[in-house]
Design an enzyme around this catalytic site. Sequence first.
Site, PDB file in Angstrom:
ATOM      1  N   ASN A  38       0.859  -1.183   0.000  1.00 43.38           N
ATOM      2  CA  ASN A  38       0.000   0.000   0.000  1.00 43.38           C
ATOM      3  C   ASN A  38       0.895   1.233   0.000  1.00 43.38           C
ATOM      4  OD1 ASN A  38      -2.284  -1.669   0.262  1.00 43.38           O
ATOM      5  ND2 ASN A  38      -2.042  -1.733   2.482  1.00 43.38           N
ATOM      6  N   HIS A  94       6.638  -1.327   3.232  1.00 43.43           N
ATOM      7  CA  HIS A  94       6.569  -2.724   3.681  1.00 43.43           C
ATOM      8  C   HIS A  94       5.748  -3.529   2.694  1.00 43.43           C
ATOM      9  CE1 HIS A  94       3.334  -0.399   5.538  1.00 43.43           C
ATOM     10  NE2 HIS A  94       2.574  -1.464   5.430  1.00 43.43           N
TER      11      HIS A  94
HETATM   12  P1  5GP Z   1      -0.442  -0.684   5.892  1.00 41.07           P
HETATM   13  O1  5GP Z   1      -1.899  -0.400   6.037  1.00 41.07           O
HETATM   14  O2  5GP Z   1       0.418   0.517   6.257  1.00 41.07           O
HETATM   15  O3  5GP Z   1      -0.093  -1.262   4.558  1.00 41.07           O
HETATM   16  O4  5GP Z   1      -0.118  -1.847   6.905  1.00 41.07           O
HETATM   17  C1  5GP Z   1       0.366  -1.637   8.200  1.00 41.07           C
HETATM   18  C2  5GP Z   1       0.315  -2.976   8.888  1.00 41.07           C
HETATM   19  O5  5GP Z   1       1.080  -2.872  10.067  1.00 41.07           O
HETATM   20  C3  5GP Z   1      -1.107  -3.404   9.297  1.00 41.07           C
HETATM   21  O6  5GP Z   1      -1.437  -4.644   8.672  1.00 41.07           O
HETATM   22  C4  5GP Z   1      -1.021  -3.499  10.815  1.00 41.07           C
HETATM   23  O7  5GP Z   1      -1.759  -4.581  11.356  1.00 41.07           O
HETATM   24  C5  5GP Z   1       0.462  -3.662  11.050  1.00 41.07           C
HETATM   25  N1  5GP Z   1       0.908  -3.128  12.336  1.00 41.07           N
HETATM   26  C6  5GP Z   1       0.570  -1.938  12.893  1.00 41.07           C
HETATM   27  N2  5GP Z   1       1.194  -1.774  14.080  1.00 41.07           N
HETATM   28  C7  5GP Z   1       1.947  -2.889  14.274  1.00 41.07           C
HETATM   29  C8  5GP Z   1       2.819  -3.313  15.343  1.00 41.07           C
HETATM   30  O8  5GP Z   1       3.035  -2.623  16.335  1.00 41.07           O
HETATM   31  N3  5GP Z   1       3.415  -4.526  15.190  1.00 41.07           N
HETATM   32  C9  5GP Z   1       3.189  -5.317  14.095  1.00 41.07           C
HETATM   33  N4  5GP Z   1       3.827  -6.491  14.066  1.00 41.07           N
HETATM   34  N5  5GP Z   1       2.391  -4.952  13.073  1.00 41.07           N
HETATM   35  C10 5GP Z   1       1.768  -3.749  13.165  1.00 41.07           C
END
Ligand code: 5GP
Length: 135
Positions: A84, A97
């Site tokens: 994303n 990521h």
């Molecule tokens: P995005 O929406 O930015 O592509 O994804 C961010 C991801 O990071 C989400 O799937 C969310 O669950 C994960 N995430 C957010 N905070 C943490 C955290 O403190 N530890 C881990 N392991 N994952 C996290």
Amino acid sequence: MDCLFCAIIAGDVPARQIHADEHAVAFLDIAPWHRGHTLVVPRQHVADVLEPSTALIDIAPAIETVSRLLVDRLGAEGLNLLVNNRAVAGQEVFHLHVHVVPRFGEHPGMRGLFAPDPAAGGELDALHALLTAAS
Ligand code: 5GP
Ligand code: ZN
């Protein structure tokens, strides 16, 4: 700079790491869509793929290794890779990521990708042990 994933890479915030190399760290997502949902993150802080860098290329070997690990150890039948980029696309953590999402036959297809899986969220420690056990 206040970045959650930089803090995880530095070891200042705990995470269930399953793989690391020179360029990347991979850890279980805290709110998995499917069992074994993993994030592969470049060590270098890059916001997204629109920021000029080689980060996405640099983490390709880790993405491949993690994909094989999840398929081999969890018996996944396939997987999705997803990035994303920027808030409008659903990005919430602004450190590049790649979501590596193992897929299983009981919940197939693109439409089932984002279904939150509370059961998978409740077994993160067991999964971490399974994925990091010596082979
Ligand atoms: P995005 O929406 O930015 O592509 O994804 C961010 C991801 O990071 C989400 O799937 C969310 O669950 C994960 N995430 C957010 N905070 C943490 C955290 O403190 N530890 C881990 N392991 N994952 C996290
Ligand atoms: Zn960062």
